[in-house]
Scaffold this motif. Structure first.
Motif, PDB file in Angstrom:
ATOM      1  N   TYR A 182      11.281 -11.944 -18.547  1.00 15.82           N
ATOM      2  CA  TYR A 182      11.557 -11.897 -19.874  1.00 15.82           C
ATOM      3  C   TYR A 182      12.056 -10.760 -20.605  1.00 15.82           C
ATOM      4  O   TYR A 182      11.803  -9.597 -19.842  1.00 15.82           O
ATOM      5  N   GLY A 183      12.106 -11.011 -21.827  1.00 17.09           N
ATOM      6  CA  GLY A 183      12.391  -9.511 -22.639  1.00 17.09           C
ATOM      7  C   GLY A 183      11.305  -9.264 -23.522  1.00 17.09           C
ATOM      8  O   GLY A 183      10.195  -9.828 -23.260  1.00 17.09           O
ATOM      9  N   ILE A 184      11.501  -8.939 -24.816  1.00 17.81           N
ATOM     10  CA  ILE A 184      10.477  -8.287 -25.353  1.00 17.81           C
ATOM     11  C   ILE A 184      10.918  -8.818 -27.037  1.00 17.81           C
ATOM     12  O   ILE A 184      12.139  -9.204 -27.333  1.00 17.81           O
ATOM     13  N   PRO A 185       9.985  -9.466 -27.780  1.00 13.33           N
ATOM     14  CA  PRO A 185      10.251  -9.940 -29.201  1.00 13.33           C
ATOM     15  C   PRO A 185      11.192  -9.052 -30.074  1.00 13.33           C
ATOM     16  O   PRO A 185      11.593  -9.269 -30.918  1.00 13.33           O
ATOM     17  N   ALA A 186      10.594  -7.727 -29.872  1.00 11.46           N
ATOM     18  CA  ALA A 186      11.029  -6.771 -30.977  1.00 11.46           C
ATOM     19  C   ALA A 186      12.576  -6.616 -30.697  1.00 11.46           C
ATOM     20  O   ALA A 186      13.306  -6.278 -31.607  1.00 11.46           O
ATOM     21  N   ALA A 208      11.942 -14.646 -28.225  1.00 13.34           N
ATOM     22  CA  ALA A 208      11.125 -15.529 -29.323  1.00 13.34           C
ATOM     23  C   ALA A 208       9.650 -15.214 -29.011  1.00 13.34           C
ATOM     24  O   ALA A 208       9.253 -15.147 -27.857  1.00 13.34           O
ATOM     25  N   ASN A 209       8.887 -14.888 -30.049  1.00 17.58           N
ATOM     26  CA  ASN A 209       7.419 -14.815 -29.964  1.00 17.58           C
ATOM     27  C   ASN A 209       6.645 -16.048 -29.317  1.00 17.58           C
ATOM     28  O   ASN A 209       5.857 -16.020 -28.685  1.00 17.58           O
ATOM     29  N   TRP A 210       7.390 -17.297 -29.626  1.00 15.38           N
ATOM     30  CA  TRP A 210       6.706 -18.623 -29.185  1.00 15.38           C
ATOM     31  C   TRP A 210       6.881 -18.599 -27.721  1.00 15.38           C
ATOM     32  O   TRP A 210       6.040 -19.534 -27.113  1.00 15.38           O
ATOM     33  N   LEU A 211       7.436 -17.857 -27.200  1.00 13.23           N
ATOM     34  CA  LEU A 211       7.478 -17.739 -25.592  1.00 13.23           C
ATOM     35  C   LEU A 211       6.304 -17.421 -24.976  1.00 13.23           C
ATOM     36  O   LEU A 211       5.950 -17.823 -23.643  1.00 13.23           O
ATOM     37  N   ASP A 212       5.475 -16.861 -25.552  1.00  9.87           N
ATOM     38  CA  ASP A 212       4.043 -16.485 -25.360  1.00  9.87           C
ATOM     39  C   ASP A 212       4.119 -15.808 -23.828  1.00  9.87           C
ATOM     40  O   ASP A 212       3.676 -16.240 -22.856  1.00  9.87           O
TER      41      ASP A 212
END
Length: 124
Positions: free
Chosen positions: A34-38, A42-46
């Motif tokens: 994963y990456g980071i939302p910042a 996407a935030n929805w990736l949870d």
């Protein structure tokens, strides 16, 4: 669990949860990235929920004679490693990088993990 009407789909329409999908990969090499939302992931990736699902699936690797994540607690109490610090010692691995929605920042770590997991020595 009630199903939604034809055409309209919700998460309740999925026949399995993500921990079960991850567990179906066992005992094969599986790298969750994963990456980071910042930075655009996407935030929805949870991300935290995905980490919990990976921890919950990890015992299946052990059951099948492989090595899952190095986590001593269950999925409810396990703490996500800090960004840019992965869990890369088993056939199941987890790493969150500090980039956006791309796997590129984790490729160096993936290649090292895959080479080690397959007993390969990188070309010099």
């Amino acid at each position: 669990m009630p199903r939604s009407a034809p055409g309209a789909k919700t998460p309740g329409d999925l026949p399995v949860d993500s921990n079960e999908l991850i567990a179906l990969c066992a005992p094969r090499l599986t790298f969750i990235s994963y990456g980071i939302p910042a930075k655009g992931d996407a935030n929805w990736l949870d991300h935290e929920g995905s980490f919990m699902a990976t921890v919950d699936a990890s015992p299946v690797w052990t059951l099948l004679g492989a090595h899952g994540l190095d986590v001593d607690s269950d999925y409810k109490s396990a703490k996500m490693p800090p960004v840019n610090q992965g869990l890369l010692t088993g056939e199941l691995a987890w790493r969150q990088h500090d980039g956006g929605h791309t796997d590129a920042p984790n490729m160096k770590w993936f290649i090292q993990w895959a080479d080690k997991s397959m007993g390969r020595t990188p070309a010099q």
